[in-house]
Design an enzyme around this catalytic site. Structure first.
Site, short mmCIF file in Angstrom:
data_model
loop_
_atom_site.label_atom_id
_atom_site.label_comp_id
_atom_site.label_asym_id
_atom_site.label_seq_id
_atom_site.Cartn_x
_atom_site.Cartn_y
_atom_site.Cartn_z
N HIS A 24 24.05 4.75 -56.36
CA HIS A 24 24.38 6.07 -56.15
C HIS A 24 25.53 6.79 -56.78
O HIS A 24 26.22 6.18 -57.36
CB HIS A 24 24.60 6.13 -54.36
CG HIS A 24 25.42 5.14 -53.90
ND1 HIS A 24 25.21 3.88 -53.90
CD2 HIS A 24 26.65 5.35 -53.50
CE1 HIS A 24 26.23 3.14 -53.44
NE2 HIS A 24 27.15 4.22 -53.17
N ASP A 50 27.29 -0.65 -54.77
CA ASP A 50 28.42 -0.92 -54.22
C ASP A 50 28.87 -2.34 -54.25
O ASP A 50 28.06 -3.39 -53.96
CB ASP A 50 28.25 -0.59 -52.52
CG ASP A 50 28.34 0.87 -52.15
OD1 ASP A 50 28.90 1.51 -52.72
OD2 ASP A 50 27.65 1.20 -51.02
N HIS A 85 26.99 3.86 -59.28
CA HIS A 85 27.45 2.70 -59.01
C HIS A 85 26.56 1.95 -57.93
O HIS A 85 25.83 2.64 -57.18
CB HIS A 85 28.68 2.61 -58.53
CG HIS A 85 29.05 3.32 -57.17
ND1 HIS A 85 29.13 4.59 -57.18
CD2 HIS A 85 29.43 2.75 -56.26
CE1 HIS A 85 29.26 5.08 -55.88
NE2 HIS A 85 29.48 3.69 -55.15
N ARG A 128 32.05 4.84 -43.15
CA ARG A 128 30.98 3.95 -43.85
C ARG A 128 31.05 2.63 -43.26
O ARG A 128 31.94 1.92 -42.96
CB ARG A 128 31.72 3.82 -45.31
CG ARG A 128 30.78 2.95 -46.15
CD ARG A 128 31.08 3.12 -47.54
NE ARG A 128 31.55 1.83 -48.13
CZ ARG A 128 31.73 1.91 -49.46
NH1 ARG A 128 31.82 2.68 -50.50
NH2 ARG A 128 32.30 0.78 -49.75
FE FE2 Z 1 29.40 3.70 -53.02
#
Ligand code: FE2
Length: 289
Positions: free
Chosen positions: A259, A105, A103, A274
């Site tokens: 990723h 993000d 995917h 994150r």
């Molecule tokens: Fe991701």
């Protein structure tokens, strides 16, 4: 007038086109000149790996601020006191991980994030690697006929399969207010071939998590060509695999990569922090810069 300084940073390429390990930089106290070199490296290598960084939440936010404003995830829960930071953790008893499929993000948003910074707090040794694709190299490798056709197309992206009601019913890590439920079903149209706003390079901008179909086509009509593209994007020559160690920070350019977080550490714990940087509305490569 002050002369612009050129700062040398130690760079080790991980593949010819994607991924670069950067040494000799302390992200907790990075200068503007070093940041210019880091930004340049990100445009060229798309994924940057910084080892042995001691970063408290405030340090990660300060480094991220060099790239722009922060993006807040509409569906995932943040770290208390830091709405911009997400705790991405998998406990030993949990079976599914976050990001365990190819995917890019948040392409379900009209302006998907520019990039993401993931900081490793706890990682099982030698496990839980993350793979990244080079969407620009993948586009360049297509035939001229295919490239010419794809640049004219747009595609519909949606969060429902990943963040919709059915997908999140049993996952306590997700917030799901009524407004978010409807947001998860919103469809957004992006160009299939995106021009990178900084490097100007064209790259594929479809991913199997959020891209449902080509605009003005049905899912059934779109499926064969999308399946080809998803498979093409993950050919070994376009992929880099990053090994995590504690206190590693990885920054990726979300505008030209996908990723996949490997889920090969059952029974062990992994925790990352994150941060996402706001991005712009994707520009079609068919549009002159
Ligand atoms: Fe991701």
């Amino acid at each position: 007038m002050a002369e612009a300084k050129t700062v040398e940073i130690a760079m080790t390429k991980l593949t010819p086109t994607i991924g670069c390990e950067i040494g000799g930089v302390e992200l907790a106290s990075v200068s503007n000149d070093t940041m210019a070199a880091v930004r340049d490296a990100l445009n060229r290598h798309k994924v940057l790996v910084f080892r042995d960084q001691t970063l408290e939440p405030r340090d990660q936010l300060a480094f991220g601020a060099h790239f722009g404003e922060f993006e807040i995830h509409p569906f995932r829960e943040s770290i208390p006191g830091h709405p911009e930071l997400l705790k991405i953790a998998k406990e030993p008893h949990e079976r599914t991980n976050v990001g365990g499929g190819w995917h890019t993000d948040m392409t379900f948003m009209p302006e998907p994030p520019l990039g993401t910074m993931l900081y490793a707090i706890e990682v099982p040794e030698g496990l839980g690697d993350t793979m990244f694709t080079d969407n620009q190299a993948a586009f360049d490798a297509l035939s001229e006929g295919m490239r010419d056709m794809l640049v004219e197309l747009d595609a519909v992206h949606c969060a429902e399969r990943v963040h919709g009601v059915a997908a999140t019913r049993n996952q306590s890590a997700f917030r799901q207010t009524a407004g978010q439920k409807s947001e998860a079903t919103r469809e957004v149209v992006h160009p299939v071939v995106r021009r990178h706003p900084e490097s100007g390079r064209p790259g594929l901008f479809v991913n199997p998590a959020f891209t449902y179909r080509f605009d003005d086509m049905t899912e059934a009509e779109s499926r064969p060509l999308l399946a080809f593209l998803f498979n093409h994007l993950t050919r070994p020559e376009f992929v880099v695999r990053v090994r995590w160690t504690p206190r590693t920070l990885v920054v990726w350019d979300n505008r030209c990569t996908q990723h996949f977080a490997l889920n090969d550490y059952q029974g062990q714990r992994r925790e990352m922090r994150r941060l996402m940087i706001k991005g712009d509305r994707p520009t079609a490569a068919r549009t002159n810069p």
